[in-house]
Design an enzyme around this catalytic site. Structure first.
Site, PDB file in Angstrom:
ATOM      1  N   HIS A 196      -3.308   6.898   2.962  1.00 24.63           N
ATOM      2  CA  HIS A 196      -3.680   5.754   3.177  1.00 24.63           C
ATOM      3  C   HIS A 196      -5.308   5.270   3.143  1.00 24.63           C
ATOM      4  CE1 HIS A 196      -3.952   1.512   1.034  1.00 24.63           C
ATOM      5  NE2 HIS A 196      -3.684   1.266   2.336  1.00 24.63           N
TER       6      HIS A 196
ATOM      7  N   ASN B 208     -10.407   0.240   0.418  1.00 25.89           N
ATOM      8  CA  ASN B 208      -8.505  -0.533   0.457  1.00 25.89           C
ATOM      9  C   ASN B 208      -8.200  -0.712  -0.674  1.00 25.89           C
ATOM     10  OD1 ASN B 208      -5.837  -0.177   0.366  1.00 25.89           O
ATOM     11  ND2 ASN B 208      -6.361  -1.590   2.126  1.00 25.89           N
TER      12      ASN B 208
ATOM     13  N   CYS C 222       0.350  -1.509  -0.592  1.00 27.45           N
ATOM     14  CA  CYS C 222       0.326  -0.430  -0.118  1.00 27.45           C
ATOM     15  C   CYS C 222       1.264   1.150  -0.313  1.00 27.45           C
ATOM     16  CB  CYS C 222      -0.922   0.085   1.376  1.00 27.45           C
ATOM     17  SG  CYS C 222      -1.914  -1.369   1.228  1.00 27.45           S
TER      18      CYS C 222
HETATM   19  N1  ACO Z   1     -18.716  -9.757   8.602  1.00 28.15           N
HETATM   20  C1  ACO Z   1     -19.189 -10.124   9.572  1.00 28.15           C
HETATM   21  N2  ACO Z   1     -18.601 -10.586  10.758  1.00 28.15           N
HETATM   22  C2  ACO Z   1     -16.869 -10.676  10.873  1.00 28.15           C
HETATM   23  C3  ACO Z   1     -16.084 -10.582   9.843  1.00 28.15           C
HETATM   24  C4  ACO Z   1     -17.069  -9.433   8.103  1.00 28.15           C
HETATM   25  N3  ACO Z   1     -17.331  -9.665   7.347  1.00 28.15           N
HETATM   26  N4  ACO Z   1     -15.148 -10.288   9.720  1.00 28.15           N
HETATM   27  C5  ACO Z   1     -15.189 -10.798  10.787  1.00 28.15           C
HETATM   28  N5  ACO Z   1     -15.998 -10.911  11.322  1.00 28.15           N
HETATM   29  C6  ACO Z   1     -15.666 -11.343  12.731  1.00 28.15           C
HETATM   30  C7  ACO Z   1     -15.411 -12.348  12.756  1.00 28.15           C
HETATM   31  O1  ACO Z   1     -15.535 -13.994  13.190  1.00 28.15           O
HETATM   32  C8  ACO Z   1     -15.354 -11.785  14.503  1.00 28.15           C
HETATM   33  O2  ACO Z   1     -15.791 -13.464  15.179  1.00 28.15           O
HETATM   34  P1  ACO Z   1     -16.060 -13.503  16.827  1.00 28.15           P
HETATM   35  O3  ACO Z   1     -16.020 -12.535  17.704  1.00 28.15           O
HETATM   36  O4  ACO Z   1     -17.106 -14.179  16.347  1.00 28.15           O
HETATM   37  O5  ACO Z   1     -14.365 -14.632  16.422  1.00 28.15           O
HETATM   38  C9  ACO Z   1     -15.058 -10.437  14.705  1.00 28.15           C
HETATM   39  O6  ACO Z   1     -16.487 -10.316  13.876  1.00 28.15           O
HETATM   40  C10 ACO Z   1     -14.151  -9.597  14.807  1.00 28.15           C
HETATM   41  O7  ACO Z   1     -14.006 -10.461  14.102  1.00 28.15           O
HETATM   42  P2  ACO Z   1     -12.244  -9.150  14.401  1.00 28.15           P
HETATM   43  O8  ACO Z   1     -11.007  -9.454  13.600  1.00 28.15           O
HETATM   44  O9  ACO Z   1     -12.119  -8.316  15.821  1.00 28.15           O
HETATM   45  O10 ACO Z   1     -12.606  -7.755  14.527  1.00 28.15           O
HETATM   46  P3  ACO Z   1     -12.237  -6.173  13.933  1.00 28.15           P
HETATM   47  O11 ACO Z   1     -12.683  -5.282  14.183  1.00 28.15           O
HETATM   48  O12 ACO Z   1     -10.677  -6.366  14.160  1.00 28.15           O
HETATM   49  O13 ACO Z   1     -12.504  -6.191  12.343  1.00 28.15           O
HETATM   50  C11 ACO Z   1     -11.590  -5.769  10.427  1.00 28.15           C
HETATM   51  C12 ACO Z   1     -11.830  -6.315  11.294  1.00 28.15           C
HETATM   52  C13 ACO Z   1     -12.143  -4.893   9.575  1.00 28.15           C
HETATM   53  C14 ACO Z   1     -10.279  -6.489   9.495  1.00 28.15           C
HETATM   54  C15 ACO Z   1      -9.890  -4.602  11.488  1.00 28.15           C
HETATM   55  O14 ACO Z   1      -8.915  -5.657  11.968  1.00 28.15           O
HETATM   56  C16 ACO Z   1      -8.802  -4.089  10.161  1.00 28.15           C
HETATM   57  O15 ACO Z   1      -9.902  -2.920   9.455  1.00 28.15           O
HETATM   58  N6  ACO Z   1      -7.623  -4.694  10.349  1.00 28.15           N
HETATM   59  C17 ACO Z   1      -6.850  -3.758   9.636  1.00 28.15           C
HETATM   60  C18 ACO Z   1      -6.849  -4.089   8.622  1.00 28.15           C
HETATM   61  C19 ACO Z   1      -6.120  -3.156   7.228  1.00 28.15           C
HETATM   62  O16 ACO Z   1      -5.978  -1.915   7.506  1.00 28.15           O
HETATM   63  N7  ACO Z   1      -5.937  -3.974   5.941  1.00 28.15           N
HETATM   64  C20 ACO Z   1      -5.237  -3.589   4.963  1.00 28.15           C
HETATM   65  C21 ACO Z   1      -4.025  -2.696   6.083  1.00 28.15           C
HETATM   66  S1  ACO Z   1      -2.599  -2.556   4.315  1.00 28.15           S
HETATM   67  C22 ACO Z   1      -2.796  -2.575   3.206  1.00 28.15           C
HETATM   68  O17 ACO Z   1      -3.658  -2.011   2.982  1.00 28.15           O
HETATM   69  C23 ACO Z   1      -2.490  -3.557   2.076  1.00 28.15           C
END
Ligand code: ACO
Length: 336
Positions: free
Chosen positions: A263, A293, A122
């Site tokens: 970003h 993203n 990214c």
């Molecule tokens: N829909 C519904 N539920 C979901 C989904 C979904 N799409 N994805 C995960 N869940 C569930 C999980 O299974 C989990 O369930 P559980 O509590 O029963 O285990 C619950 O939601 C919470 O999951 P988390 O992974 O803790 O969710 P979080 O609040 O962390 O959000 C996310 C997930 C959005 C991916 C977040 O971690 C995030 O944004 N991380 C950074 C991602 C990022 O920026 N990536 C790219 C960076 S570098 C680049 O740009 C290439």
């Protein structure tokens, strides 16, 4: 013998910008029919409503980059044969050889410009822009085209709901050129990487590439793997530190910056930086709602949009920041 004198440091200006996003849309509603997710969950956790995605077999990294570059050249009003170098940040080049940048020299009429791709996930656009700016500043080039482009949807495992909901496809391009005033251009820039955390965000090509702590069953090779929680923790910290270090290094207060281009990884990551650092909310550009993203495409796309929407106040500097797989992070403070 008289040794030729090197040119004095020059400044750099953005002569033009362009971007491209495909017409096809993948909405949260569409995704909720493919995996167990909902519009509400995605909007609350990420701020994303829809993404623009390439049509299979007719659009991809090269075609998006080509269109963004054509638009940047037109915006700059330049003859493409005057471009000395093309630098493309991407992790989705159709081929490892030739580079997307090399193919662009022929497509846009810039041969025999130098050309290479940068793999910084990214941070691809930020790394390209910082490198291009530096080449001009020291007199190695007069005009450089810098791009960030990623066809992220080609890397998605649409059964993996935590990753596939985040990404869309886009390209952004800018034409940088030399000016006499050395105070113009990037007055502070950083490019960093810390490979210790690579397993939180990676694309395994063969089973031996799979990270030790990535123990999920049924990993699809060739698809992006992401440990969302790890990336989130890394991003929140690094994002804020990159912005505060850039402000500190340039002696600027948050309010002195005319526009922040971050970003577009997750709205919550950007909002947390706004809150913690007291950034002026109305000057932090956001388009993640529309595009998701787009990896290396993100910062260049934002830059083009802020210029076209006339959101730039050239009397105040712009601060750009990105982080991505590697893990990498990068920033630049730009004096127009
Ligand atoms: N829909 C519904 N539920 C979901 C989904 C979904 N799409 N994805 C995960 N869940 C569930 C999980 O299974 C989990 O369930 P559980 O509590 O029963 O285990 C619950 O939601 C919470 O999951 P988390 O992974 O803790 O969710 P979080 O609040 O962390 O959000 C996310 C997930 C959005 C991916 C977040 O971690 C995030 O944004 N991380 C950074 C991602 C990022 O920026 N990536 C790219 C960076 S570098 C680049 O740009 C290439």
């Amino acid at each position: 013998m008289k040794i030729p004198q090197l040119p004095a440091p020059r400044g750099v200006r953005i002569a033009g910008t362009g971007s491209f996003t495909p017409d096809a849309i993948l909405s949260n509603e569409d995704l909720s029919k493919m995996v167990d997710t909902s519009d509400e969950w995605i909007v609350q956790r990420t701020g994303i409503h829809r993404r623009h995605i390439c049509e299979p077999n007719s659009e991809g990294t090269f075609s998006m980059a080509n269109k963004a570059l054509e638009r940047a050249i037109e915006d700059a009003g330049i003859d493409p044969s005057t471009i000395d170098m093309i630098i493309v940040g991407t992790v989705t080049s159709e081929m490892t050889c030739p580079s997307t940048a090399a193919r662009l020299t022929a497509a846009c009429g810039a041969t025999p410009a130098g050309a290479f791709d940068v793999s910084a996930a990214c941070c691809g656009f930020m790394y390209s822009m910082n490198l291009g700016e530096s080449l001009i500043r020291v007199g190695r080039a007069n005009r450089v085209a810098v791009l960030g482009v990623d066809h992220m949807t080609s890397l998605m495992d649409y059964d993996d709901r935590s990753c596939s909901i985040l990404f869309g496809d886009a390209a952004g391009a800018a034409i940088l050129e030399a000016v006499d005033d050395p105070n113009r251009g990037s007055i502070h820039q950083t490019m960093h990487a810390d490979g210790r955390g690579w397993g939180a965000l990676y694309i395994p090509r063969k089973s031996g590439d799979i990270a030790e702590n990535d123990t999920e069953e049924g990993i699809r090779l060739g698809c992006l793997r992401m440990n969302g929680r790890e990336v989130y923790k890394f991003a929140v910290t690094k994002f804020q530190r990159a912005i505060s270090s850039a402000l500190e290094a340039t002696g600027l207060e948050p309010d002195d910056v005319g526009i922040y281009i971050c970003h577009q990884s997750n709205l919550r990551i950007i909002e947390s930086a706004v809150e913690k650092l007291g950034l002026p909310e109305d000057r932090v550009y956001i388009n993640i709602n529309e595009y998701g993203n787009t990896s290396a495409g993100s910062v260049g796309l934002c830059l083009d949009e802020v210029r076209k929407k006339k959101l730039v106040d050239e009397s105040k500097p712009m601060l750009m920041v990105a982080f991505g797989g590697g893990m990498t992070w990068s920033s630049s403070v730009w004096n127009w």
